[in-house]
Design a protein around this motif. Structure first.
Motif, PDB file in Angstrom:
ATOM      1  N   LYS A 858       0.824  -1.226   0.000  1.00  0.00           N
ATOM      2  CA  LYS A 858       0.000   0.000   0.000  1.00  0.00           C
ATOM      3  C   LYS A 858       0.853   1.269   0.000  1.00  0.00           C
ATOM      4  O   LYS A 858       0.434   2.292  -0.520  1.00  0.00           O
ATOM      5  N   ASN A 859       2.013   1.203   0.652  1.00  0.00           N
ATOM      6  CA  ASN A 859       2.848   2.407   0.741  1.00  0.00           C
ATOM      7  C   ASN A 859       4.297   2.125   0.342  1.00  0.00           C
ATOM      8  O   ASN A 859       5.210   2.841   0.722  1.00  0.00           O
ATOM      9  N   PHE A 876       7.264   4.821   0.202  1.00  0.00           N
ATOM     10  CA  PHE A 876       6.845   6.165  -0.174  1.00  0.00           C
ATOM     11  C   PHE A 876       6.369   6.845   1.097  1.00  0.00           C
ATOM     12  O   PHE A 876       5.698   6.223   1.917  1.00  0.00           O
ATOM     13  N   GLU A 877       6.743   8.117   1.270  1.00  0.00           N
ATOM     14  CA  GLU A 877       6.509   8.785   2.551  1.00  0.00           C
ATOM     15  C   GLU A 877       5.041   8.744   2.948  1.00  0.00           C
ATOM     16  O   GLU A 877       4.156   8.857   2.115  1.00  0.00           O
ATOM     17  N   LEU A 886      -1.491   8.177  -2.956  1.00  0.00           N
ATOM     18  CA  LEU A 886      -1.118   6.794  -3.277  1.00  0.00           C
ATOM     19  C   LEU A 886      -2.413   6.014  -3.500  1.00  0.00           C
ATOM     20  O   LEU A 886      -3.305   6.043  -2.663  1.00  0.00           O
ATOM     21  N   VAL A 887      -2.515   5.314  -4.615  1.00  0.00           N
ATOM     22  CA  VAL A 887      -3.708   4.509  -4.895  1.00  0.00           C
ATOM     23  C   VAL A 887      -3.273   3.060  -5.064  1.00  0.00           C
ATOM     24  O   VAL A 887      -2.502   2.740  -5.973  1.00  0.00           O
ATOM     25  N   PHE A 888      -3.771   2.202  -4.165  1.00  0.00           N
ATOM     26  CA  PHE A 888      -3.370   0.782  -4.168  1.00  0.00           C
ATOM     27  C   PHE A 888      -4.519  -0.062  -4.706  1.00  0.00           C
ATOM     28  O   PHE A 888      -5.659   0.067  -4.275  1.00  0.00           O
ATOM     29  N   THR A 896      -0.353   3.261  -7.561  1.00  0.00           N
ATOM     30  CA  THR A 896      -0.221   4.460  -8.396  1.00  0.00           C
ATOM     31  C   THR A 896       0.256   5.610  -7.523  1.00  0.00           C
ATOM     32  O   THR A 896      -0.352   5.924  -6.496  1.00  0.00           O
ATOM     33  N   VAL A 897       1.375   6.228  -7.943  1.00  0.00           N
ATOM     34  CA  VAL A 897       1.970   7.348  -7.206  1.00  0.00           C
ATOM     35  C   VAL A 897       2.104   8.519  -8.174  1.00  0.00           C
ATOM     36  O   VAL A 897       2.820   8.419  -9.179  1.00  0.00           O
ATOM     37  N   GLU A 898       1.388   9.611  -7.879  1.00  0.00           N
ATOM     38  CA  GLU A 898       1.468  10.813  -8.716  1.00  0.00           C
ATOM     39  C   GLU A 898       1.240  10.491 -10.193  1.00  0.00           C
ATOM     40  O   GLU A 898       1.964  10.963 -11.081  1.00  0.00           O
TER      41      GLU A 898
END
Length: 958
Positions: A858-859, A876-877, A886-888, A896-898
């Motif tokens: 998730k992160n 990821f922070e 953040l989309v898991f 998905t990150v940015e």
């Protein structure tokens, strides 16, 4: 002298038996003081000093002996082992009780008694006519034992006065039992608690740190806030387990999330897993404790967390508790119902499985403070609060700490300092830490063990040859990794007159040198396996055997246990025989040297001809195994090139497997299967076998989803389907994809285990697609193989059996230890690789390499760098999570990150550098180079050495 006791016992059939117990008493049991005139003047082999140089104490200014109560031995063993304390009397009563309550402490006190410099004396008070007492009516066993200890203390006082006069050496009873102390004082016995006595030893202030903190009530007064629910008493837990209200299992803390654990329930039907989430539900259980769990209602069931959450040292514990409570009260986000798992809470502890833990003191802002937090090296263990006056000395040092208790008012357990191991980061210190953390026995072999080794010079006698076949004329050779000295297998292949082939696997006959039940055998059984670290080897058997007399070195006569087949040209077995033999290996080759001989067009000598025959047959055997459904899995393995002077790693590369690796492996597998069939045929109830259970279907979810995301289908209904699917899963544009799938498949596997045939019904080895299997081919480095050799020797009539060999319950216990030792050896090896990888990157600066995603969280993302066989978790922070950037997606799975989506097996580029800011947990820091994501710094810890992929690829090379 004789005293007897009679009681009635009812049998299962209802009959009443009268049982008479006879107990013999003597009047000649020595007190242990050398030259004692009342004991006949005979000095015991190990005893007290006649004039003890007792440590200076204002409490006891005179020379004295200590007589130890059971609770002092059980809880203060770290103090008793210290060199400052000596001249102690350990009563038989105490030893018997300690043995019942703690095998570990019993072993340590026995070793202390055996150390001549300690002058600890074991007194058989239960067989001395003046110190033996009967249990009185209405008196429980504990009170009777306390009285026996006081009687012995009183007898010692009077005995020494009679023999030495009024200025005799004092006897001091040390007890932590308040009632026992009060009664002892009433009876005129000089008595102190362990703490009172240790505090009085002004010349040894460091002993105070080693005192176990046992009074939880005193600690609870410090905080009125109750953090955890009360543990239920054992009687209620047992009642609840019996009625089905509670479940009993092993508590396994998560390495990635300190607020989550699982409890493995061992039922009659099948093992199952219960998730525990949140501090209060974890309720002070520590990794490997046996706990009682209450299942929560179905609407409270949860999915395993995909968040990586570490208990950060910088966190304030009050804030930590409040944040955890706040998170628990937040509305639950919706999850796929298929992901929900049974969830519960710990209601009580059935058995604590605490051990001494290695780690470091957390950085404290108050240098003068006596109370400090200790951070264990193992992330699954909570931090421990200890008292020490040595904080400034211990800063930056690896130390050992033991847990004493965990009050319900404290966020962390209480413990005490045990030992200073050395500076963190030092190679010797870190090696010691990883051996201790993985419970690898690594002390030098004792004289008792070494006394059972053969006398040198050693040679083969005529008596030795009577039951052995002389095979010294055969062209036998060994093929091993470079630098291997413990050579336990050799091979030969020759053509017979009838056109068939004779193939032999010759295994070192270690069981000839290690006879059942002696100290050498017991030590080998305890160690279970040889442990291979990057720079050193922790041998299961002494070097004289492992590297010399048992090792099948070239051009020397050696004892072997041979498995010989007659095969046709299609590698079909026509006949099998087993024999004890004498061989003389004609060559000790490395895999590369053997490959070079096979590939050379000019070589036609006997060794090369034999190797070519073996290689041709091995290819047929491997093809046949794979057609039957045997798996070919993969795991990234690295080899270090070590500088000969500094012993630091100067190069790191993944291991390259040659055809000869596979050749040796095939014949070792075949020998193991042939021997398994033979010993099971002879000992259907007592064969030591090895099985590999089929994984539950859910284990494959991650593999199936990952393959699907790349447009591939993996079938997992049986091993054959999985093997065929993996063979088909090729991508011309992505050649490394197949290797990644096999690495991921390895993580889905269960652990292969040893078992006794009479205690199990499922013998199947899933990975090898074999209905029966054992270990026969590596007795120098695996104790299981020694037992198999003994069984085979009896089966072919060249040795005799013995009671433990045909006791399936003892064999099952042995298998339990062997499975544990084998697992710990694997983890220790990975920890050694992790440490040497850090050393390698220490002076490399920053490097950039290609990597592939193995897992998506998730992160975080978990990546593998093929060049170095290195795995890391890129976080990821958390601030990003708070901003919902953040989309898991668990179905794909993806993160998905940015606007950039990461999926399993995606190729990325990372920069690697060693981060030494936290010397306790140094880590390989990885920064995402490609694709570039603005506004994020990301970092990775090297995957832990104890990461638990359930099964590594089956390999039979050293």
């Amino acid at each position: 002298m004789l005293t007897s006791r009679a009681f009635l016992k009812r049998t299962r059939g209802g009959a009443v038996l009268k049982v008479v117990r006879e107990h013999y008493l003597r009047d000649d049991v020595a007190c242990g003081v050398p030259g004692c005139p009342l004991c006949g003047g005979d000095a015991p082999q190990r005893g007290l000093e006649a004039a003890p140089g007792s440590p200076a104490s204002p409490l006891v200014p005179r020379p004295h002996y200590l007589l130890l109560d059971t609770n002092v031995v059980l809880h203060q063993i770290d103090v008793l082992e210290d060199a400052a304390l000596g001249n102690a009397i350990i009563l038989q009563t105490v030893l018997q009780e300690v043995r019942k309550r703690s095998a570990a402490v019993y072993g340590r006190i026995k070793d202390t008694i055996a150390a001549p410099e300690k002058h600890f004396y074991s007194f058989a008070n239960e067989h001395h006519k003046e110190t033996y007492i009967e249990q009185e009516r209405g008196e429980n066993a504990n009170d009777r034992n306390d009285r026996a200890i006081r009687v012995a203390a009183k007898w010692y006082q009077e005995h020494l006065k009679k023999s030495q006069g009024e200025e005799s050496i004092l006897v001091i009873l040390l007890t932590n039992d308040r009632k026992n102390k009060e009664k002892a004082v009433e009876e005129g016995i000089t008595t102190f608690t362990c703490e009172e006595y240790v505090k009085s030893l002004t010349g040894h202030p460091e002993l105070m740190d080693r005192l176990a903190c046992l009074n939880d009530e005193e600690n609870e007064i410090e905080s009125s806030r109750i953090i955890f629910p009360e543990h239920l008493p054992l009687s209620k837990l047992q009642q609840g387990i019996k009625s089905g209200l509670y479940l009993q299992g092993t508590f396994r803390a998560s390495r990635d999330n300190y607020l989550e654990a699982t409890v493995w329930i061992h039922g009659n039907d099948q093992e199952r897993e219960i998730i525990i989430q949140g501090l209060k539900h974890l309720n002070r259980a520590v990794h490997e404790d046996i706990v009682a769990v209450e299942l929560l209602s179905k609407d409270a069931w949860a999915a395993p967390s995909s968040v990586v959450l570490l208990d950060d040292e910088t966190k304030n514990e009050e804030e930590d508790i409040e944040k955890e409570e706040e998170d628990q009260n937040k509305p639950k986000t919706s999850v796929n119902t298929a992901m929900l798992r049974p969830t519960g809470r710990v209601v009580g502890i059935i058995k604590r499985n605490w051990r001494p833990y290695c780690g470091m003191l957390s950085k404290s802002h108050i240098k003068e403070a006596r109370r400090h937090l200790f951070t264990p090296a193992d992330r699954r263990i909570p931090r421990i609060r200890i008292e020490t006056r040595q904080a400034s000395i211990l800063e930056g040092r690896r130390i050992i700490v033991a847990i004493d208790g965990w009050p319900k008012t404290s966020r962390y357990p209480n413990g005490h300092f045990v030992k200073n191991l050395g500076a963190a980061g030092d190679k010797e210190t870190e090696t010691e830490v990883l051996l201790l953390e993985h419970d690898v026995p690594h002390q030098p072999f004792s004289q008792a063990v070494l006394s059972f080794l053969p006398q040198m010079p050693w040679s083969i006698s005529d008596e030795d040859m009577k039951q052995r076949e002389d095979l010294r004329q055969l062209c036998v050779c060994s093929v091993d990794p470079p630098g291997c000295t413990d050579i336990d297998d050799a091979l030969h292949c020759r053509e017979l007159e009838n056109g068939n082939l004779e193939v032999g696997v010759h295994i070192a006959d270690v069981s000839h040198f290690i006879r059942p039940g002696n100290a050498l055998d017991q030590e080998s059984a305890k160690r279970g396996t040889t442990v291979y670290l990057c720079e050193k080897r922790i041998d299961m058997v002494p070097d004289l055997l492992s590297s010399n007399l048992c090792s099948l070195r070239s051009n020397v006569d050696r004892f072997a246990f041979s498995c010989i087949w007659e095969m046709n040209q299609n590698a079909e077995i026509l006949a099998t025989r087993f024999t004890k033999s004498v061989i003389n290996s004609k060559a000790s080759l490395t895999y590369a040297e053997a490959q070079m001989k096979i590939d050379s067009a000019t070589l036609k000598d006997d060794i090369t001809t034999s190797l070519r025959g073996l290689n041709r047959l091995a290819k047929i055997l491997k093809k046949r195994r794979r057609e039957n459904g045997a798996l070919t899995l993969s795991s990234p393995e690295v080899r270090f090139h070590i500088d000969s002077e500094t012993h630091d790693p100067i190069d790191l590369q993944t291991k390259e497997l040659k055809e000869t690796n596979s050749m040796v492996e095939e014949f070792m597998l075949l020998a193991n299967i042939s021997v398994a069939q033979k010993i099971y045929q002879e000992f259907s109830e007592h064969a030591l076998l090895r099985k590999h259970p089929a994984p539950p279907p859910s284990n494959y979810d991650i593999l199936v989803k990952a393959a699907k995301s790349k447009g591939l289908e993996i079938k997992t209904d049986c091993a054959k389907s999985l093997a065929d699917s993996l063979d088909r899963a090729e991508s011309p544009s992505f050649p490394y994809l197949n290797t990644l799938l096999r690495i991921l498949a390895t993580r889905c596997m269960m652990q292969a285990v040893y078992f006794c045939s009479g205690m199990d019904s499922d013998f199947h080895h899933y990975g090898l697609a074999s209905p029966i299997y054992t270990h026969f081919t590596s007795p120098i480095r695996r104790y299981a193989d020694i037992i198999v050799h003994r069984l085979l020797a009896v089966a072919i009539g060249v040795d005799t059996t013995y009671p433990d060999l045909t006791d399936k319950h003892k064999l099952a216990e042995l298998c339990k230890n062997l499975n544990f030792r084998h697992k710990m050896a694997q983890y220790a090896q990975r920890a050694s690789i992790a440490f040497h990888t850090q050393l390698f990157f220490k002076n490399k600066g920053e490097v950039s390499e290609e990597a592939y995603l193995l897992f998506v969280r998730k992160n975080a993302i978990v990546v593998l760098i093929p060049k170095y066989g290195l795995e890391g978790t890129v976080f990821f922070e958390e601030k990003a999570k708070a901003n919902e950037r953040l989309v898991f997606n668990d179905e794909i799975p993806s993160l998905t990150v940015e606007g950039t989506t990461f999926c399993t097996f995606d190729k990325v580029k990372v920069s690697i550098v060693l981060d030494s800011s936290n010397i306790q947990h140094q880590k390989i820091r990885m920064t995402l180079v490609e694709p570039k994501i603005l506004g994020y710094s990301s970092d990775a810890t090297q995957s832990s050495a104890n990461e638990e992929p359930e099964m590594k690829k089956k390999k039979l090379k050293k």
